[in-house]
Design a protein around this motif. Structure first.
Motif, PDB file in Angstrom:
ATOM      1  N   HIS A  63      34.699  -1.086  99.837  1.00  0.00           N
ATOM      2  CA  HIS A  63      33.927  -1.591 100.967  1.00  0.00           C
ATOM      3  C   HIS A  63      32.457  -1.731 100.583  1.00  0.00           C
ATOM      4  O   HIS A  63      31.989  -1.118  99.618  1.00  0.00           O
ATOM      5  CB  HIS A  63      34.037  -0.661 102.184  1.00  0.00           C
ATOM      6  N   ASP A 104      34.886   6.528 113.145  1.00  0.00           N
ATOM      7  CA  ASP A 104      33.501   6.076 113.140  1.00  0.00           C
ATOM      8  C   ASP A 104      32.676   6.901 112.164  1.00  0.00           C
ATOM      9  O   ASP A 104      31.843   6.367 111.417  1.00  0.00           O
ATOM     10  CB  ASP A 104      32.922   6.180 114.547  1.00  0.00           C
ATOM     11  N   SER A 151      32.744   5.933 108.576  1.00  0.00           N
ATOM     12  CA  SER A 151      32.030   4.715 108.169  1.00  0.00           C
ATOM     13  C   SER A 151      30.612   5.008 107.699  1.00  0.00           C
ATOM     14  O   SER A 151      29.946   4.129 107.158  1.00  0.00           O
ATOM     15  CB  SER A 151      32.000   3.706 109.324  1.00  0.00           C
ATOM     16  N   ARG A 154      26.033   2.722 106.219  1.00  0.00           N
ATOM     17  CA  ARG A 154      27.207   2.512 107.064  1.00  0.00           C
ATOM     18  C   ARG A 154      28.052   1.372 106.507  1.00  0.00           C
ATOM     19  O   ARG A 154      27.516   0.370 106.009  1.00  0.00           O
ATOM     20  CB  ARG A 154      26.795   2.190 108.509  1.00  0.00           C
ATOM     21  N   ARG A 155      29.355   1.535 106.605  1.00  0.00           N
ATOM     22  CA  ARG A 155      30.274   0.509 106.134  1.00  0.00           C
ATOM     23  C   ARG A 155      30.078  -0.774 106.940  1.00  0.00           C
ATOM     24  O   ARG A 155      29.994  -0.747 108.169  1.00  0.00           O
ATOM     25  CB  ARG A 155      31.711   1.001 106.270  1.00  0.00           C
TER      26      ARG A 155
END
Length: 332
Positions: free
Chosen positions: A65, A137, A140, A150-151
């Protein structure tokens, strides 16, 4: 980093003792969460991204990611938040789940309970669902060298054919159904030159910054989505006209139909590529007056999508020897 208590409000439906009907009740609860802390070596730089040139951040990746920092930094790249505010920021970002806004909006604050009664039979509760959302959440977020990352979605450039410019966009997995309507406008920044050439578009300026050095992280393939959408549209319109067409028309239709049915959802196969080539050759060899009106503009779109797919597939074979590709074994 451990966030000791992330608060949320969940709903539970049950019939209180002495009552005839079940009703929803709201309860406060909290759980601890853990935010991963990793070294910069484990989260290498994957590129740069910014919606304008004055707000550009480093993209980082964990190999699957992309991540962007979510708070401001000073010129040396350090967080502008104190440790206490740093923790408070994460806490506030994770405490947005549940029915808190619903309770506040409808004035049911006075009905909030702290503990669910033990002597009632629950008909419904969203507590476990909300806990799962908070944990997801929290996963992330990641802390890299005292910065919160954050992703985010995958960075692409999107072509605006009205204003003739490219703009940076982040394409999230959950939002891909929306961009599927215009996959022909999306391109990876490292594929931009080929995109202009294949799509016959004049080179356009980029408003913002979108640069990558880790193309292996991408999973979304707009050229495949564009090709699949074109095949499905041609198949749909051929099906509408099948009743009063020739045997050759039906044969081409059947070839496309069978190839689409044989492929998994979202998969481009050799059979589908060959079916598209058969359809293109059939319609290009037919008099225009013999082609149903709705299909006339769709054939060039299918041909263009096929050319774009071929260009990217050829490049993959040359650069990566097709290893690990979902199109393994397909010819360019």
């Amino acid at each position: 980093m451990i966030i000791d208590s992330v608060e949320f409000v969940y709903s539970a439906k049950y019939r209180p003792p002495g009552k005839r009907k079940a009703a929803f009740h709201y309860f406060r609860d909290e759980i601890p969460v853990n935010i991963s802390e990793v070294s910069a070596a484990d989260f290498p730089v994957a590129g740069r991204f910014g919606y304008d040139e004055d707000r550009v951040s480093e993209l980082r990746t964990n190999g699957t990611h992309f991540f962007l920092p979510v708070i401001g930094t000073d010129p040396e790249g350090k967080s502008l938040l104190s440790p206490d505010k740093f923790r408070s920021y994460l806490h506030s970002m994770l405490s947005l789940h549940g029915n808190g806004q619903l309770v506040e909006r409808f004035g049911t604050e006075c009905f909030l309970h702290t503990d669910l009664p033990n002597d009632v039979a629950l008909e419904h509760s969203d507590r476990q669902m909300l806990i799962g959302e908070i944990i997801e959440d929290a996963s992330s977020f990641v802390i890299v060298d005292e910065l919160i990352y954050r992703r985010v979605g995958e960075p692409f450039l999107q072509y605006d054919n009205h204003l003739n410019y490219m703009r940076p966009v982040l394409v999230n997995a959950s939002e891909r159904h929306g961009v599927h309507e215009r996959p022909d406008t999306l391109v990876r920044p490292d594929q931009m030159e080929r995109y202009f050439e294949v799509m016959n578009i004049e080179a356009s300026p980029v408003l913002g910054v979108c640069e990558i050095v880790r193309s292996d992280v991408y999973s979304f393939r707009p050229e495949q989505v564009q090709f699949l959408a074109a095949c499905k549209e041609v198949h749909k319109e051929m099906h509408e006209e099948i009743g009063n067409q020739s045997i050759e028309f039906f044969t081409v239709f059947a070839c496309m139909r069978d190839a689409l049915h044989a492929a998994k959802e979202g998969e481009v196969t050799l059979g589908l590529i060959e079916a598209s080539e058969t359809a293109i050759a059939f319609f290009e060899g037919s008099p225009v007056e013999d082609i149903p009106d709705y299909l006339v503009p769709l054939v060039p779109e299918l041909k263009l999508a096929r050319c774009r797919l071929q260009a990217e597939l050829t490049t993959e074979i040359q650069l990566e020897d097709n290893s690990g590709s979902t199109l393994e074994g397909l010819r360019p």
